[in-house]
Design a protein around this motif. Structure first.
Motif, PDB file in Angstrom:
ATOM      1  N   ASP A  37      -2.002  -6.500  -6.310  1.00  0.00           N
ATOM      2  CA  ASP A  37      -1.990  -5.355  -7.127  1.00  0.00           C
ATOM      3  C   ASP A  37      -3.404  -4.617  -6.765  1.00  0.00           C
ATOM      4  N   TYR A  38      -3.845  -4.849  -5.579  1.00  0.00           N
ATOM      5  CA  TYR A  38      -4.687  -4.357  -4.644  1.00  0.00           C
ATOM      6  C   TYR A  38      -4.796  -4.432  -3.585  1.00  0.00           C
ATOM      7  N   THR A  39      -6.026  -3.770  -2.620  1.00  0.00           N
ATOM      8  CA  THR A  39      -6.066  -4.636  -1.616  1.00  0.00           C
ATOM      9  C   THR A  39      -6.637  -3.028  -0.958  1.00  0.00           C
ATOM     10  N   ASP A  40      -7.562  -4.226   0.261  1.00  0.00           N
ATOM     11  CA  ASP A  40      -9.033  -3.261   0.836  1.00  0.00           C
ATOM     12  C   ASP A  40      -8.557  -3.374   2.338  1.00  0.00           C
ATOM     13  N   THR A  41      -7.577  -2.873   2.432  1.00  0.00           N
ATOM     14  CA  THR A  41      -7.520  -2.096   4.316  1.00  0.00           C
ATOM     15  C   THR A  41      -6.018  -0.945   3.877  1.00  0.00           C
ATOM     16  N   LEU A  42      -6.335  -0.670   5.167  1.00  0.00           N
ATOM     17  CA  LEU A  42      -5.356   0.425   5.335  1.00  0.00           C
ATOM     18  C   LEU A  42      -5.029   0.212   6.018  1.00  0.00           C
ATOM     19  N   PHE A  43      -3.782   0.577   5.983  1.00  0.00           N
ATOM     20  CA  PHE A  43      -2.651   0.671   7.967  1.00  0.00           C
ATOM     21  C   PHE A  43      -2.995   1.841   8.686  1.00  0.00           C
ATOM     22  N   SER A  44      -2.915   1.984   9.690  1.00  0.00           N
ATOM     23  CA  SER A  44      -2.610   3.201  10.570  1.00  0.00           C
ATOM     24  C   SER A  44      -1.275   2.701  12.243  1.00  0.00           C
ATOM     25  N   ILE A  81       9.585   8.461   1.635  1.00  0.00           N
ATOM     26  CA  ILE A  81       8.660   9.437   2.407  1.00  0.00           C
ATOM     27  C   ILE A  81       7.848   9.691   4.072  1.00  0.00           C
ATOM     28  N   GLU A  82       7.814  10.117   4.916  1.00  0.00           N
ATOM     29  CA  GLU A  82       7.025   9.999   5.692  1.00  0.00           C
ATOM     30  C   GLU A  82       6.034  10.077   6.255  1.00  0.00           C
ATOM     31  N   ILE A  83       5.325   9.708   6.694  1.00  0.00           N
ATOM     32  CA  ILE A  83       3.748   9.929   6.757  1.00  0.00           C
ATOM     33  C   ILE A  83       3.482   9.612   7.824  1.00  0.00           C
ATOM     34  N   PRO A  84       2.849  11.186   8.202  1.00  0.00           N
ATOM     35  CA  PRO A  84       2.371  11.300   9.942  1.00  0.00           C
ATOM     36  C   PRO A  84       1.365   9.801  10.431  1.00  0.00           C
ATOM     37  N   PRO A  85       1.084   9.851  11.649  1.00  0.00           N
ATOM     38  CA  PRO A  85       0.009   9.140  12.051  1.00  0.00           C
ATOM     39  C   PRO A  85      -1.312   9.560  11.939  1.00  0.00           C
ATOM     40  N   SER A  86      -1.476  10.277  11.627  1.00  0.00           N
ATOM     41  CA  SER A  86      -3.566  10.752  10.742  1.00  0.00           C
ATOM     42  C   SER A  86      -3.724  10.527   9.670  1.00  0.00           C
ATOM     43  N   VAL A  87      -2.907   9.622   9.017  1.00  0.00           N
ATOM     44  CA  VAL A  87      -2.688   9.434   7.819  1.00  0.00           C
ATOM     45  C   VAL A  87      -3.489   7.721   7.750  1.00  0.00           C
ATOM     46  N   TYR A  88      -4.038   7.262   7.291  1.00  0.00           N
ATOM     47  CA  TYR A  88      -3.926   6.196   6.717  1.00  0.00           C
ATOM     48  C   TYR A  88      -3.364   5.726   4.954  1.00  0.00           C
ATOM     49  N   PHE A  89      -3.011   4.127   5.184  1.00  0.00           N
ATOM     50  CA  PHE A  89      -2.396   4.133   3.905  1.00  0.00           C
ATOM     51  C   PHE A  89      -1.941   2.763   3.007  1.00  0.00           C
ATOM     52  N   ASN A  90      -1.509   2.536   2.626  1.00  0.00           N
ATOM     53  CA  ASN A  90      -1.123   1.238   2.154  1.00  0.00           C
ATOM     54  C   ASN A  90      -0.103   1.156   0.721  1.00  0.00           C
ATOM     55  N   VAL A  91      -0.104   0.176   0.236  1.00  0.00           N
ATOM     56  CA  VAL A  91       1.431   0.196  -1.331  1.00  0.00           C
ATOM     57  C   VAL A  91       0.654  -1.352  -1.403  1.00  0.00           C
ATOM     58  N   ILE A  92       0.265  -1.346  -3.370  1.00  0.00           N
ATOM     59  CA  ILE A  92       0.110  -2.084  -3.895  1.00  0.00           C
ATOM     60  C   ILE A  92       1.232  -2.085  -5.124  1.00  0.00           C
ATOM     61  N   ALA A 115     -10.171   0.044   3.593  1.00  0.00           N
ATOM     62  CA  ALA A 115     -10.398   1.207   3.305  1.00  0.00           C
ATOM     63  C   ALA A 115     -11.820   1.539   2.565  1.00  0.00           C
ATOM     64  N   PRO A 116     -12.092   2.459   2.366  1.00  0.00           N
ATOM     65  CA  PRO A 116     -13.739   3.297   1.957  1.00  0.00           C
ATOM     66  C   PRO A 116     -14.177   2.401   0.664  1.00  0.00           C
ATOM     67  N   GLN A 117     -12.248   2.630  -0.265  1.00  0.00           N
ATOM     68  CA  GLN A 117     -13.164   1.650  -1.566  1.00  0.00           C
ATOM     69  C   GLN A 117     -11.727   0.865  -1.986  1.00  0.00           C
ATOM     70  N   ARG A 118     -11.980  -0.294  -2.790  1.00  0.00           N
ATOM     71  CA  ARG A 118     -10.463  -1.266  -3.050  1.00  0.00           C
ATOM     72  C   ARG A 118      -9.715  -0.241  -3.799  1.00  0.00           C
ATOM     73  N   ILE A 119      -8.012   0.209  -3.591  1.00  0.00           N
ATOM     74  CA  ILE A 119      -7.329   0.177  -3.727  1.00  0.00           C
ATOM     75  C   ILE A 119      -6.596  -0.733  -4.844  1.00  0.00           C
ATOM     76  N   THR A 120      -6.763  -0.244  -6.356  1.00  0.00           N
ATOM     77  CA  THR A 120      -6.025  -1.533  -7.341  1.00  0.00           C
ATOM     78  C   THR A 120      -4.945   0.008  -8.815  1.00  0.00           C
TER      79      THR A 120
END
Length: 387
Positions: A37-44, A81-92, A115-120
């Motif tokens: 239910d949280y992440t500190d990382t993003l995918f690229s 959805i389709e996410i372009p390569p210029s966008v960083y993301f993750n799923v919780i 990630a610049p901040q935790r996603i929760t």
């Protein structure tokens, strides 16, 4: 709080592929379990990637900047959805376990970035919580009246419907007038008094809550402009047996009052949200309600409203139908008869005196209207209540 789901939003961070994708056609090797239910990382990814909701509820966080936490946008993931390569993301996961399809091109493997901040999934909690409402009491008292002081361990919300009520709270005096209220805090010593030569009707609600700010103490708050509608609803709830959802209504009304007096009027960007006509009609109708209540002892008719507010009879009928679903005559009678029931229960006035106090020309007419409304005569109602 999250933004709307991905199927309801337009965003520079993604484009909608399908609202209801064909999940049977998705490759099994693209199915990913989301358990955290949280992440500190993003995918690229080097190429566009498709993300599709399958089971459970998932939150997707997206950003195009790794240096600004405020740039992370979160959405409830729905559809595909389709996410372009210029966008960083993750799923919780919003619940304990959810699954998504993550489809990359040419077996593109993602880079993991901080990630610049935790996603929760953590969301802010309400500031004020009502635990229990113990009593709802609507009563009318004539002067001189004085109530022995109390200091019960709960909150008490006092709202004046008509007249004027003087409160002495821990030695400090407050005067509450029509459509005003005050909150007594736990263990404050309260003394009530009616000094003016008139009848005062007021509502008392004893409840338990957390989060009410101390700035509410020793203050009088007006409900005239935004929340005057609560009086009729609270009176209705106090005069009737418990019905389906009546407690829900009561909690909603008390919560609305507490938020109003604690937070103040809702701050806006001054851009119109309601049409000018809607605001005008709302203000005109509330003014008519105030006029009826201020002239409760007079035989107010639709012609009086038309003359006083310079409105046509058809306009007045339209307003009452819109806001009360009653005709003006029916609504006026409702207000007068509710007040008469309070006088029967809480005053020593005769039925003839009560008939005059609520603006009926004769006690016979008052009795007939009362019987039609409540299925019993005023005298039988008086016998059924304990004073």
């Amino acid at each position: 709080m999250y933004n709307q789901s991905t199927i309801n939003c337009q965003s520079d961070y993604f484009s909608l592929v399908e609202k209801q994708p064909d999940l049977k056609s998705k490759p099994l090797n693209a199915l990913v379990d989301i358990r955290s239910d949280y992440t500190d990382t993003l995918f690229s990814f080097r190429h566009p990637v498709t993300v599709t909701a399958k089971d459970g509820l998932s939150i997707i966080g997206l950003t195009n900047s790794l240096s600004h936490p405020s740039h992370i946008q979160t959405y409830l993931l729905e559809g595909s959805i389709e996410i372009p390569p210029s966008v960083y993301f993750n799923v919780i996961s919003l619940n304990k376990n959810s699954r998504i399809y993550l489809e990359s091109q040419d077996n593109d493997e993602p880079k993991l970035l901080a990630a610049p901040q935790r996603i929760t999934v953590a969301l802010p909690s309400p500031s004020i919580v009502i635990n229990n409402i113990f009593t709802l009491n609507h009563q009318a008292k004539s002067s001189p009246y004085e109530e022995t002081g109390t200091d019960h361990p709960y909150y008490e919300l006092i709202l004046v419907e008509q007249g004027e009520l003087t409160l002495t709270i821990d030695g400090n005096s407050l005067t509450i007038s029509r459509h005003e209220c005050a909150v007594i805090f736990p263990n404050q010593y309260l003394h009530k008094q009616i000094k003016n030569d008139s009848i005062t009707s007021y509502i008392s609600i004893i409840f338990d809550a957390i989060g009410i700010p101390k700035k509410v103490k020793q203050n009088v708050f007006s409900l005239k402009n935004q929340l005057s509608y609560v009086f009729n609803q609270l009176i209705h709830l106090s005069n009737n047996e418990v019905e389906l959802f009546s407690m829900d209504r009561l909690y909603h009304l008390v919560y609305a009052i507490l938020i109003h007096i604690a937070a103040g009027p809702l701050k806006t960007d001054n851009k119109p949200r309601l049409s000018m006509r809607e605001n005008y009609e709302n203000e005109v109708f509330q003014s008519m309600v105030n006029y009826i209540e201020e002239n409760i002892d007079k035989p107010v008719q639709i012609s009086d409203l038309a003359e006083h507010f310079s409105l046509s009879r058809s306009s007045i009928q339209k307003y009452f139908k819109k806001y009360t679903n009653e005709t003006p005559k029916e609504y006026i009678n409702t207000i007068k008869l509710q007040h008469s029931k309070e006088l029967i229960r809480n005053s020593q006035m005769s039925l003839s005196e009560i008939s005059k106090a609520v603006g009926y020309g004769s006690s016979q007419y008052f009795s007939r209207v009362f019987s039609e409304k409540y299925g019993m005569s005023p005298s039988n109602y008086a016998k059924s209540v304990i004073k």
